[in-house]
Design a protein around this motif. Structure first.
Motif, PDB file in Angstrom:
ATOM      1  N   GLU A 102       5.047   1.069  41.498  1.00 44.27           N
ATOM      2  CA  GLU A 102       4.973   0.140  42.628  1.00 44.27           C
ATOM      3  C   GLU A 102       3.746  -0.740  42.455  1.00 44.27           C
ATOM      4  O   GLU A 102       2.699  -0.273  41.994  1.00 44.27           O
ATOM      5  N   ASP A 103       3.893  -2.018  42.799  1.00 48.32           N
ATOM      6  CA  ASP A 103       2.783  -2.971  42.704  1.00 48.32           C
ATOM      7  C   ASP A 103       2.180  -3.018  41.300  1.00 48.32           C
ATOM      8  O   ASP A 103       0.959  -3.131  41.121  1.00 48.32           O
ATOM      9  N   GLY A 104       3.049  -2.882  40.298  1.00 47.73           N
ATOM     10  CA  GLY A 104       2.612  -3.067  38.922  1.00 47.73           C
ATOM     11  C   GLY A 104       1.979  -1.873  38.246  1.00 47.73           C
ATOM     12  O   GLY A 104       1.458  -2.005  37.130  1.00 47.73           O
ATOM     13  N   SER A 105       2.012  -0.692  38.869  1.00 45.02           N
ATOM     14  CA  SER A 105       1.402   0.473  38.227  1.00 45.02           C
ATOM     15  C   SER A 105       2.161   1.745  38.593  1.00 45.02           C
ATOM     16  O   SER A 105       2.852   1.811  39.612  1.00 45.02           O
ATOM     17  N   TRP A 106       2.008   2.742  37.719  1.00 44.71           N
ATOM     18  CA  TRP A 106       2.622   4.049  37.944  1.00 44.71           C
ATOM     19  C   TRP A 106       1.670   4.966  38.709  1.00 44.71           C
ATOM     20  O   TRP A 106       0.454   4.868  38.563  1.00 44.71           O
ATOM     21  N   GLN A 107       2.259   5.867  39.489  1.00 49.81           N
ATOM     22  CA  GLN A 107       1.495   6.881  40.206  1.00 49.81           C
ATOM     23  C   GLN A 107       2.254   8.200  40.139  1.00 49.81           C
ATOM     24  O   GLN A 107       3.455   8.231  39.871  1.00 49.81           O
ATOM     25  N   ARG A 108       1.563   9.274  40.408  1.00 51.24           N
ATOM     26  CA  ARG A 108       2.191  10.587  40.545  1.00 51.24           C
ATOM     27  C   ARG A 108       1.357  11.425  41.491  1.00 51.24           C
ATOM     28  O   ARG A 108       0.239  11.044  41.871  1.00 51.24           O
ATOM     29  N   ALA A 109       1.888  12.583  41.860  1.00 48.76           N
ATOM     30  CA  ALA A 109       1.142  13.502  42.706  1.00 48.76           C
ATOM     31  C   ALA A 109      -0.056  14.052  41.937  1.00 48.76           C
ATOM     32  O   ALA A 109      -0.026  14.136  40.703  1.00 48.76           O
ATOM     33  N   PRO A 110      -1.118  14.435  42.636  1.00 50.74           N
ATOM     34  CA  PRO A 110      -2.254  15.067  41.945  1.00 50.74           C
ATOM     35  C   PRO A 110      -1.866  16.439  41.412  1.00 50.74           C
ATOM     36  O   PRO A 110      -1.073  17.157  42.023  1.00 50.74           O
ATOM     37  N   TYR A 111      -2.403  16.780  40.243  1.00 52.46           N
ATOM     38  CA  TYR A 111      -2.141  18.073  39.623  1.00 52.46           C
ATOM     39  C   TYR A 111      -3.388  18.951  39.689  1.00 52.46           C
ATOM     40  O   TYR A 111      -4.513  18.442  39.674  1.00 52.46           O
ATOM     41  N   PRO A 112      -3.195  20.272  39.687  1.00 55.12           N
ATOM     42  CA  PRO A 112      -4.347  21.174  39.547  1.00 55.12           C
ATOM     43  C   PRO A 112      -5.034  20.944  38.201  1.00 55.12           C
ATOM     44  O   PRO A 112      -4.387  20.577  37.214  1.00 55.12           O
ATOM     45  N   ASP A 113      -6.323  21.160  38.144  1.00 55.26           N
ATOM     46  CA  ASP A 113      -7.084  20.903  36.923  1.00 55.26           C
ATOM     47  C   ASP A 113      -6.631  21.766  35.749  1.00 55.26           C
ATOM     48  O   ASP A 113      -6.799  21.379  34.590  1.00 55.26           O
ATOM     49  N   ASP A 114      -6.057  22.939  36.040  1.00 56.67           N
ATOM     50  CA  ASP A 114      -5.682  23.846  34.955  1.00 56.67           C
ATOM     51  C   ASP A 114      -4.196  23.773  34.595  1.00 56.67           C
ATOM     52  O   ASP A 114      -3.692  24.634  33.866  1.00 56.67           O
ATOM     53  N   LEU A 115      -3.484  22.739  35.081  1.00 59.87           N
ATOM     54  CA  LEU A 115      -2.102  22.545  34.648  1.00 59.87           C
ATOM     55  C   LEU A 115      -2.123  21.922  33.254  1.00 59.87           C
ATOM     56  O   LEU A 115      -2.710  20.864  33.041  1.00 59.87           O
ATOM     57  N   HIS A 116      -1.468  22.559  32.304  1.00 60.27           N
ATOM     58  CA  HIS A 116      -1.572  22.129  30.909  1.00 60.27           C
ATOM     59  C   HIS A 116      -0.536  21.088  30.500  1.00 60.27           C
ATOM     60  O   HIS A 116      -0.771  20.322  29.560  1.00 60.27           O
ATOM     61  N   ASP A 117       0.617  21.045  31.168  1.00 64.28           N
ATOM     62  CA  ASP A 117       1.665  20.129  30.708  1.00 64.28           C
ATOM     63  C   ASP A 117       2.681  19.908  31.825  1.00 64.28           C
ATOM     64  O   ASP A 117       3.034  20.849  32.543  1.00 64.28           O
ATOM     65  N   ASP A 118       3.144  18.659  31.970  1.00 62.05           N
ATOM     66  CA  ASP A 118       4.214  18.382  32.934  1.00 62.05           C
ATOM     67  C   ASP A 118       5.497  17.934  32.234  1.00 62.05           C
ATOM     68  O   ASP A 118       6.459  17.536  32.887  1.00 62.05           O
ATOM     69  N   GLY A 119       5.507  17.984  30.897  1.00 56.36           N
ATOM     70  CA  GLY A 119       6.710  17.656  30.140  1.00 56.36           C
ATOM     71  C   GLY A 119       6.881  16.200  29.787  1.00 56.36           C
ATOM     72  O   GLY A 119       7.817  15.839  29.063  1.00 56.36           O
ATOM     73  N   LEU A 120       5.994  15.325  30.273  1.00 58.65           N
ATOM     74  CA  LEU A 120       6.169  13.889  30.034  1.00 58.65           C
ATOM     75  C   LEU A 120       6.125  13.552  28.547  1.00 58.65           C
ATOM     76  O   LEU A 120       6.939  12.765  28.060  1.00 58.65           O
ATOM     77  N   ASP A 121       5.196  14.136  27.823  1.00 59.96           N
ATOM     78  CA  ASP A 121       5.025  13.824  26.409  1.00 59.96           C
ATOM     79  C   ASP A 121       6.276  14.173  25.608  1.00 59.96           C
ATOM     80  O   ASP A 121       6.879  13.314  24.951  1.00 59.96           O
ATOM     81  N   CYS A 122       6.698  15.426  25.664  1.00 61.49           N
ATOM     82  CA  CYS A 122       7.870  15.848  24.888  1.00 61.49           C
ATOM     83  C   CYS A 122       9.149  15.185  25.383  1.00 61.49           C
ATOM     84  O   CYS A 122      10.068  14.935  24.600  1.00 61.49           O
ATOM     85  N   GLY A 123       9.209  14.893  26.680  1.00 62.21           N
ATOM     86  CA  GLY A 123      10.436  14.331  27.227  1.00 62.21           C
ATOM     87  C   GLY A 123      10.607  12.847  27.002  1.00 62.21           C
ATOM     88  O   GLY A 123      11.650  12.387  26.531  1.00 62.21           O
ATOM     89  N   ILE A 124       9.578  12.063  27.325  1.00 63.08           N
ATOM     90  CA  ILE A 124       9.696  10.606  27.341  1.00 63.08           C
ATOM     91  C   ILE A 124       8.703   9.924  26.402  1.00 63.08           C
ATOM     92  O   ILE A 124       8.682   8.707  26.276  1.00 63.08           O
ATOM     93  N   GLY A 125       7.902  10.696  25.702  1.00 64.89           N
ATOM     94  CA  GLY A 125       6.870  10.112  24.848  1.00 64.89           C
ATOM     95  C   GLY A 125       7.387   9.089  23.859  1.00 64.89           C
ATOM     96  O   GLY A 125       6.701   8.113  23.538  1.00 64.89           O
ATOM     97  N   HIS A 126       8.628   9.282  23.375  1.00 63.07           N
ATOM     98  CA  HIS A 126       9.158   8.358  22.367  1.00 63.07           C
ATOM     99  C   HIS A 126       9.500   6.987  22.936  1.00 63.07           C
ATOM    100  O   HIS A 126       9.773   6.052  22.171  1.00 63.07           O
ATOM    101  N   LEU A 127       9.479   6.843  24.265  1.00 63.63           N
ATOM    102  CA  LEU A 127       9.772   5.548  24.877  1.00 63.63           C
ATOM    103  C   LEU A 127       8.519   4.841  25.389  1.00 63.63           C
ATOM    104  O   LEU A 127       8.609   3.756  25.954  1.00 63.63           O
TER     105      LEU A 127
END
Length: 232
Positions: free
Chosen positions: A123-148
């Motif tokens: 929205e308004d030219g930028s991406w956002q997401r919910a805040p994550y805990p500091d010790d969360l290691h992965d949300d799957g974005l890299d392996c899932g959509i990294g190639h795009l």
């Protein structure tokens, strides 16, 4: 471009660019027979629930959807087995801080079933997401959509889909040109046919029998493939 783990909003390109690359993959792998299938894998536009989003399912451990909303807004959601979100305690509210319109663009049944572990909104030219805990290691974005997330990664992946390697003369150039046309919004029927013909030529010359090339079998095929990318 390196993707953070877990992902950061700045890892994602502009929503229009992401849509264009995704649509290019859907067109490059388009098959008229698969359009009739209820359960699918790969890249495609529109789902069984009447949505008009782009979908990606690798048939094993990764499934994603990109939907566009009014006002140049978009929502990216999905799940990859690399994600640690679903097993994190206490549960992470993936919609924390999300504006109201985001809720209307999500399949809440999938969210409640734990089949969505990653949500980003544009929205308004930028991406956002919910805040994550500091010790969360992965949300799957890299392996899932990294190639795009970058042109180079997308070219590498689309070449891999057709089993092109460094010995396949003209392969990288053909894939790069097709993606460039998609991103610039300059795809025409001639561009689609030229790309499909070049993929078929390379696969034939180098005896690459699988996967099947995106052969334009009829004018209706050509129109469907072109329309898919031009919806970007």
């Amino acid at each position: 471009m390196k993707i953070n783990r877990p992902g950061q909003p700045e890892d994602l390109p502009d929503a229009g660019v992401l849509w264009a690359r995704w649509a290019a993959f859907a067109a490059a792998t388009w098959n008229a027979e698969e359009e009739k299938e209820r359960f699918r894998s790969g890249y495609w536009l529109g789902g069984t629930h009447g949505d008009s989003g782009l979908h990606y399912d690798d048939g094993a451990c990764s499934r994603w959807t990109l939907v566009r909303a009014d006002g140049d807004r978009a929502v990216l959601s999905g799940q990859d087995d690399s994600s640690k979100v679903g097993r994190y305690e206490p549960p992470i509210d993936l919609l924390a801080g999300a504006p109201g319109w985001v809720h209307g663009e999500l399949r809440h049944d999938l969210l409640e079933q734990g089949r969505i572990e990653c949500v980003y909104w544009f929205e308004d030219g930028s991406w956002q997401r919910a805040p994550y805990p500091d010790d969360l290691h992965d949300d799957g974005l890299d392996c899932g959509i990294g190639h795009l997330t970058s042109r180079d990664h997308a070219v590498e992946e689309i070449c891999a889909l057709f089993e092109f390697d460094g010995d396949c003369e003209g392969a990288v150039e053909a894939c790069e040109q097709f993606l460039e046309h998609a991103e610039r919004g300059t795809v025409t029927a001639e561009v689609v046919r030229s790309f499909a013909d070049e993929v078929f030529r390379i696969q034939t010359e180098y005896e690459l029998l699988w996967p099947a090339a995106p052969i334009v079998r009829s004018e209706s095929d050509l129109a469907a493939m072109t329309a898919l990318v031009r919806r970007s």
